[in-house]
Design an enzyme around this catalytic site. Structure first.
Site, short mmCIF file in Angstrom:
data_model
loop_
_atom_site.label_atom_id
_atom_site.label_comp_id
_atom_site.label_asym_id
_atom_site.label_seq_id
_atom_site.Cartn_x
_atom_site.Cartn_y
_atom_site.Cartn_z
N VAL A 68 16.13 -35.49 -43.31
CA VAL A 68 16.52 -34.17 -43.85
C VAL A 68 16.17 -34.03 -45.33
CG1 VAL A 68 18.36 -33.73 -42.16
CG2 VAL A 68 18.92 -34.89 -44.32
N SER A 146 33.89 -33.14 -45.96
CA SER A 146 34.80 -34.29 -45.94
C SER A 146 36.07 -33.93 -46.68
CB SER A 146 34.15 -35.49 -46.65
OG SER A 146 35.10 -36.50 -46.91
N TYR A 159 29.88 -38.83 -53.76
CA TYR A 159 30.12 -38.30 -52.41
C TYR A 159 31.01 -37.06 -52.47
CZ TYR A 159 31.46 -38.42 -47.44
OH TYR A 159 31.68 -38.10 -46.13
N ALA A 160 32.07 -37.11 -53.30
CA ALA A 160 32.98 -35.96 -53.42
C ALA A 160 32.23 -34.74 -53.95
CB ALA A 160 34.14 -36.30 -54.35
N ALA A 161 31.36 -34.97 -54.94
CA ALA A 161 30.57 -33.86 -55.50
C ALA A 161 29.69 -33.25 -54.41
CB ALA A 161 29.71 -34.35 -56.66
N SER A 162 29.12 -34.10 -53.56
CA SER A 162 28.24 -33.58 -52.50
C SER A 162 29.03 -32.77 -51.48
CB SER A 162 27.47 -34.72 -51.82
OG SER A 162 28.28 -35.46 -50.93
N LYS A 163 30.22 -33.23 -51.13
CA LYS A 163 30.99 -32.55 -50.09
C LYS A 163 31.70 -31.30 -50.63
CE LYS A 163 29.75 -35.20 -46.72
NZ LYS A 163 28.87 -34.67 -45.67
P1 NAP Z 1 27.20 -42.38 -39.58
O1 NAP Z 1 27.90 -42.98 -38.41
O2 NAP Z 1 26.78 -43.26 -40.71
O3 NAP Z 1 25.92 -41.55 -39.02
C1 NAP Z 1 25.10 -40.90 -39.93
C2 NAP Z 1 24.08 -40.08 -39.17
O4 NAP Z 1 23.32 -39.33 -40.14
C3 NAP Z 1 23.08 -40.91 -38.41
O5 NAP Z 1 22.70 -40.20 -37.25
C4 NAP Z 1 21.91 -41.01 -39.39
O6 NAP Z 1 20.65 -41.28 -38.76
C5 NAP Z 1 21.93 -39.63 -39.98
N1 NAP Z 1 21.24 -39.56 -41.25
C6 NAP Z 1 21.53 -40.20 -42.41
N2 NAP Z 1 20.63 -39.90 -43.37
C7 NAP Z 1 19.75 -39.03 -42.80
C8 NAP Z 1 18.58 -38.39 -43.24
N3 NAP Z 1 18.11 -38.56 -44.49
N4 NAP Z 1 17.91 -37.59 -42.38
C9 NAP Z 1 18.36 -37.41 -41.11
N5 NAP Z 1 19.46 -38.00 -40.62
C10 NAP Z 1 20.14 -38.81 -41.45
O7 NAP Z 1 28.09 -41.25 -40.26
P2 NAP Z 1 29.33 -40.43 -39.65
O8 NAP Z 1 30.55 -41.17 -39.96
O9 NAP Z 1 29.04 -40.02 -38.27
O10 NAP Z 1 29.29 -39.15 -40.62
C11 NAP Z 1 28.78 -37.89 -40.16
C12 NAP Z 1 29.13 -36.83 -41.19
O11 NAP Z 1 30.54 -36.78 -41.34
C13 NAP Z 1 28.56 -37.12 -42.57
O12 NAP Z 1 28.15 -35.92 -43.18
C14 NAP Z 1 29.75 -37.71 -43.31
O13 NAP Z 1 29.65 -37.51 -44.70
C15 NAP Z 1 30.89 -36.92 -42.70
N6 NAP Z 1 32.19 -37.60 -42.79
C16 NAP Z 1 32.41 -38.80 -42.20
C17 NAP Z 1 33.66 -39.39 -42.31
C18 NAP Z 1 34.01 -40.70 -41.68
O14 NAP Z 1 35.12 -41.22 -41.94
N7 NAP Z 1 33.17 -41.29 -40.87
C19 NAP Z 1 34.67 -38.75 -43.05
C20 NAP Z 1 34.40 -37.54 -43.64
C21 NAP Z 1 33.15 -36.95 -43.50
P3 NAP Z 1 20.04 -42.80 -38.76
O15 NAP Z 1 21.01 -43.62 -37.96
O16 NAP Z 1 18.70 -42.67 -38.15
O17 NAP Z 1 20.02 -43.22 -40.20
#
Ligand code: NAP
Length: 252
Positions: A68, A146, A159-163
């Site tokens: 992305v 987030s 991360y906080a700034a991004s979200k």
């Molecule tokens: P995750 O398990 O680490 O999965 C991240 C996903 O994003 C993977 O599919 C990864 O693909 C993809 N990705 C990362 N960089 C990318 C890029 N440059 N281009 C395209 N795809 C990319 O993360 P998650 O926990 O599911 O988090 C998903 C969303 O929820 C994120 O936006 C995160 O900030 C938000 N979030 C998560 C939590 C939490 O506790 N887990 C809490 C709050 C918010 P690859 O595997 O191919 O790298």
């Protein structure tokens, strides 16, 4: 009230759909009748695993390897998906990364990588998708931010700034696109059990969990259910909202 699948004949794009929360969103939307194309960055094994899971369930799911951060690649992928399906009804921006550390120890790269992926990456997908929605006067956009976008957390300034930016973008874009009948909402997860939160849960799991009102970490499905609500007709009169799916963590 319809009792059929909530997303019959809808076309959805989910970024970061190969693992974690995104994977659950893909399977949830597809199980409600949507044809889903998910994007992932580099983990082919995880992407293949999710594709197989979907195929075993008889779901209509495809994948594309698209970073992305690469605007041209996003544009090309979106055009291919729109051409193949004649439309894009639903966009879910779930791709994201963390590079946690206290500010004094954050490198320039830690800051740039997080902002480029989590903020610029969302713009890179939105820009080509929106014209396809505008031309049909129809669409649903759901951004994943987030709890960190509103609740302070040590080691998460980048991360906080991004979200926080994604929460603000959601509201501004909702105003822009409402006259075109396109709804824009945001789901802000708390601590969800995925690879991303593994370090936090290992290092401070008990302390964090004690501050979650519902007493447990979230599951990817908890977030996917909220996304389904925003993607479906059940939320037709809702736009510009940030829904916290955090077991009450933000309130504590
Ligand atoms: P995750 O398990 O680490 O999965 C991240 C996903 O994003 C993977 O599919 C990864 O693909 C993809 N990705 C990362 N960089 C990318 C890029 N440059 N281009 C395209 N795809 C990319 O993360 P998650 O926990 O599911 O988090 C998903 C969303 O929820 C994120 O936006 C995160 O900030 C938000 N979030 C998560 C939590 C939490 O506790 N887990 C809490 C709050 C918010 P690859 O595997 O191919 O790298």
């Amino acid at each position: 009230m319809s009792t059929g699948p909530l997303l019959q004949d809808q076309t959805a794009v989910v970024t970061g759909g190969s693992r974690g929360i995104g994977r659950s969103i893909v399977l949830t939307l597809a199980s409600q009748g949507a044809k889903v194309t998910f994007l992932y960055c580099s983990n082919q094994v995880a992407a293949d695993h999710t594709l197989k899971e979907a195929a075993d369930l008889g779901l209509n799911v495809e994948a594309k390897q698209v970073d992305v951060r690469d605007a041209a690649a996003c544009e090309e992928a979106v055009e291919e998906i729109a051409e193949q399906n004649d439309k894009i009804d639903i966009l879910v921006n779930s791709a994201g990364i963390i590079r946690d550390n206290i500010l004094g120890l954050l490198s320039k790269e830690d800051v740039e990588e997080v902002l480029t992926t989590n903020v610029i990456g969302v713009f890179n997908i939105l820009r080509p998708v929106i014209p396809f929605m505008v031309s049909r006067r129809k669409g649903k956009i759901i951004n994943i931010s987030s709890v960190a976008g509103e609740k302070g957390g040590r080691g998460q300034t980048n991360y906080a700034a991004s979200k926080g930016a994604i929460n603000a973008l959601t509201k501004a874009l909702a105003v822009e696109l409402a006259p075109r009948n396109i709804r824009v909402n945001c789901v802000a997860p708390g601590v969800i059990e995925t690879e991303m939160s593994e370090t936090i849960r290992q290092q401070a799991g008990d302390v964090v969990q004690s501050r979650i009102l519902l007493g447990r970490f979230g599951q990817p499905e908890d977030v996917a259910n909220a996304v389904l609500f925003f993607a479906s007709g059940l939320s037709d009169y809702i736009t510009g909202q940030v829904l916290h799916v955090d077991g009450g963590f933000k309130m504590s």
